[in-house]
Write a protein that holds these residues in place. Structure first.
Motif, mmCIF file in Angstrom:
data_model
loop_
_atom_site.group_PDB
_atom_site.id
_atom_site.type_symbol
_atom_site.label_atom_id
_atom_site.label_comp_id
_atom_site.label_asym_id
_atom_site.label_seq_id
_atom_site.Cartn_x
_atom_site.Cartn_y
_atom_site.Cartn_z
ATOM 1 N N ARG A 27 0.865 -1.090 0.094
ATOM 2 C CA ARG A 27 0.061 -0.062 -0.011
ATOM 3 C C ARG A 27 0.848 1.440 -0.026
ATOM 4 N N LEU A 28 0.426 2.228 -0.676
ATOM 5 C CA LEU A 28 1.284 3.372 -0.820
ATOM 6 C C LEU A 28 0.801 4.419 0.350
ATOM 7 N N LEU A 29 1.715 5.273 1.107
ATOM 8 C CA LEU A 29 1.365 6.064 1.942
ATOM 9 C C LEU A 29 1.721 7.483 1.620
ATOM 10 N N ALA A 30 0.948 8.514 1.628
ATOM 11 C CA ALA A 30 1.439 9.878 1.343
ATOM 12 C C ALA A 30 1.089 10.698 2.679
ATOM 13 N N GLY A 31 0.164 11.343 2.991
ATOM 14 C CA GLY A 31 0.078 11.817 4.329
ATOM 15 C C GLY A 31 -0.593 10.954 5.331
ATOM 16 N N GLY A 32 -1.007 10.041 4.907
ATOM 17 C CA GLY A 32 -1.349 8.970 5.790
ATOM 18 C C GLY A 32 -2.894 9.222 6.515
ATOM 19 N N THR A 33 -3.467 10.565 6.097
ATOM 20 C CA THR A 33 -4.640 10.844 6.833
ATOM 21 C C THR A 33 -5.674 9.717 6.742
ATOM 22 N N ASP A 34 -5.833 9.210 5.628
ATOM 23 C CA ASP A 34 -6.722 7.929 5.426
ATOM 24 C C ASP A 34 -6.321 6.873 5.554
ATOM 25 N N LEU A 35 -4.678 6.533 5.236
ATOM 26 C CA LEU A 35 -4.307 4.965 5.193
ATOM 27 C C LEU A 35 -4.270 4.592 6.632
ATOM 28 N N ILE A 36 -3.768 5.446 7.682
ATOM 29 C CA ILE A 36 -3.533 5.102 9.012
ATOM 30 C C ILE A 36 -4.667 4.528 9.705
ATOM 31 N N ALA A 109 -2.682 15.972 4.596
ATOM 32 C CA ALA A 109 -3.344 15.557 3.364
ATOM 33 C C ALA A 109 -3.028 15.913 2.195
ATOM 34 N N THR A 110 -2.752 14.945 1.094
ATOM 35 C CA THR A 110 -2.504 15.342 -0.320
ATOM 36 C C THR A 110 -3.758 15.300 -1.236
ATOM 37 N N LEU A 111 -3.328 16.165 -2.200
ATOM 38 C CA LEU A 111 -4.640 16.016 -3.040
ATOM 39 C C LEU A 111 -4.811 14.700 -3.877
ATOM 40 N N GLY A 113 -3.821 11.897 -2.445
ATOM 41 C CA GLY A 113 -4.146 10.915 -1.658
ATOM 42 C C GLY A 113 -5.772 10.939 -1.561
ATOM 43 N N ASN A 114 -6.568 12.212 -1.484
ATOM 44 C CA ASN A 114 -7.820 12.551 -1.559
ATOM 45 C C ASN A 114 -8.586 11.809 -2.893
ATOM 46 N N VAL A 115 -7.828 11.850 -3.815
ATOM 47 C CA VAL A 115 -8.411 11.228 -5.262
ATOM 48 C C VAL A 115 -8.277 9.822 -5.333
ATOM 49 N N ALA A 122 -15.290 12.840 -1.123
ATOM 50 C CA ALA A 122 -14.039 13.600 -1.051
ATOM 51 C C ALA A 122 -14.013 14.843 -1.867
ATOM 52 N N ASP A 123 -13.803 15.853 -0.866
ATOM 53 C CA ASP A 123 -14.298 17.233 -1.263
ATOM 54 C C ASP A 123 -13.450 17.691 -2.409
ATOM 55 N N THR A 124 -12.343 17.245 -2.668
ATOM 56 C CA THR A 124 -11.816 18.195 -3.933
ATOM 57 C C THR A 124 -12.233 17.304 -5.129
ATOM 58 N N LEU A 165 0.931 4.515 -9.660
ATOM 59 C CA LEU A 165 0.997 5.378 -8.727
ATOM 60 C C LEU A 165 0.620 6.773 -9.258
ATOM 61 N N VAL A 166 0.092 7.669 -8.620
ATOM 62 C CA VAL A 166 -0.204 9.118 -9.119
ATOM 63 C C VAL A 166 1.070 9.921 -8.992
ATOM 64 N N ILE A 167 1.673 10.536 -10.189
ATOM 65 C CA ILE A 167 2.781 11.466 -9.868
ATOM 66 C C ILE A 167 2.254 13.025 -9.848
#
Ligand SMILES: Cc1cc2nc3c(=O)[nH]c(=O)nc-3n(C[C@H](O)[C@H](O)[C@H](O)COP(=O)(O)OP(=O)(O)OC[C@H]3O[C@@H](n4cnc5c(N)ncnc54)[C@H](O)[C@@H]3O)c2cc1C
Length: 290
Positions: A27-36, A109-111, A113-115, A122-124, A165-167
């Protein structure tokens, strides 16, 4: 939480290699606000977590290139909400980033990650839909671009394929003047996902794009080419009729704990009309309705 290996690659090819090696166990981890949260509650149990924050190719920059604005995959909500170019040309995106969680969440939180989390709420997502965003993806095959309206499948599921993964996220440069806005309804102020989240862009050529989330398995984009919604002189009743037709496909889940389907549908129509009025005012430079 099940123990997992933690990897922090610094190069894109190393991250792609890890995803290829571990498949669905990674699993990819960015900001982790959903993943954690999902790791903690056990809804996902990966053997390897791949942190993307040190990958050079996934930057946190917002820059212009070849007729679009490029937002790197590590860009966080705070940076998006504060960016002058986004506030000027993609105002609904700045507004949606500004309401995600609270300050601490927005700083992580990253954009992307939200996507990629693909929550229907998802608000964005609605703002990205009305601006026709493109998702730039790298993976084992050649890099590709996914139009945002082909990205979402259902909650937690996107059209990213194994090992991708999204770049970056690209926003096409506006070709005509427009006014846009993001609005949402939550049960309470502060930390809460939206019962309805909606973005609207009214264009000087008479077209209107509206996108909404939290009323079905994925965010939905609808467009009005009749000119009725964009017409500042058209009566509200005519606009309501047009919105009725455009929102006919909204299908809120009956099992959601946040709001009943009837309430969500009623709020979708209320917020839709409000958003159209505000977007028209922003396009013309008139005072915004209260
Ligand atoms: C208290 C709280 C309040 C919140 N409020 C809101 C809110 O109001 N509105 C809202 O929309 N959201 C809200 N969220 C959800 C969350 O903050 C956002 O979805 C956030 O943008 C996710 O980004 P992230 O960087 O933290 O992603 P992560 O948690 O790191 O990852 C999320 C998902 O995306 C995947 N992923 C991450 N980066 C990539 C990439 N580059 N390529 C492919 N896959 C990737 C991960 O594997 C994971 O599946 C809230 C969360 C919390 C904890």
């Amino acid at each position: 939480m099940r123990p997992f290996a933690y990897e922090r690659p610094t190069r894109l090819d190393a991250a792609v290699g890890l995803l290829a090696e571990h498949g669905a166990d990674a699993r990819l981890l960015a900001g982790g606000t959903d993943l954690i949260i999902r790791l903690r509650d056990g809804t996902i149990r990966p053997r390897v977590v791949v942190d993307v924050k040190r990958i050079a190719e996934l930057d946190a920059d917002i820059g212009t290139a070849d007729g679009h604005l490029r937002i790197g995959a590590r860009t966080v909500m705070t940076a998006i909400a504060a960016d002058e170019r986004i506030r000027r040309d993609y105002r609904a995106l700045a507004e949606s980033a500004a309401v995600v969680g609270a300050v601490q969440i927005r700083n992580r939180a990253t954009l992307a990650g939200n996507v990629c989390n693909a929550s229907p709420a998802a608000d964005t997502a609605p703002a990205l839909l009305v601006y026709g965003a493109r998702i730039v993806v790298a993976g084992p095959a050649r890099a590709r671009t996914i139009p945002i309206d082909e990205m979402f499948v259902r909650s937690g599921v996107t059209t990213l394929t194994s090992g991708e993964l999204v770049i970056a996220i690209e926003l096409p440069r506006p070709t005509s003047p427009s006014g846009s806005v993001h609005v949402r309804r939550t049960r309470r102020r502060g930390h809460d996902l939206a019962s309805v989240t909606l973005a609207c862009a009214v264009h000087a050529d008479g077209s209107t794009r509206l996108a909404y989330g939290s009323l079905g398995p994925r965010p939905v984009l609808v467009t009005d080419e009749t000119g009725v919604l964009a017409d500042p002189t058209a009566p509200d009743d005519a606009k309501r009729q047009r919105l009725d037709a455009l929102f006919a496909g909204a299908s809120p889940s009956p099992s959601s704990m946040r709001a009943s389907p009837d309430y969500r549908l009623a709020m979708l129509h209320v917020l839709g009309l409000r958003a159209v009025r505000t977007a028209i005012a922003r396009l013309s430079g008139a005072a915004e309705p209260r």
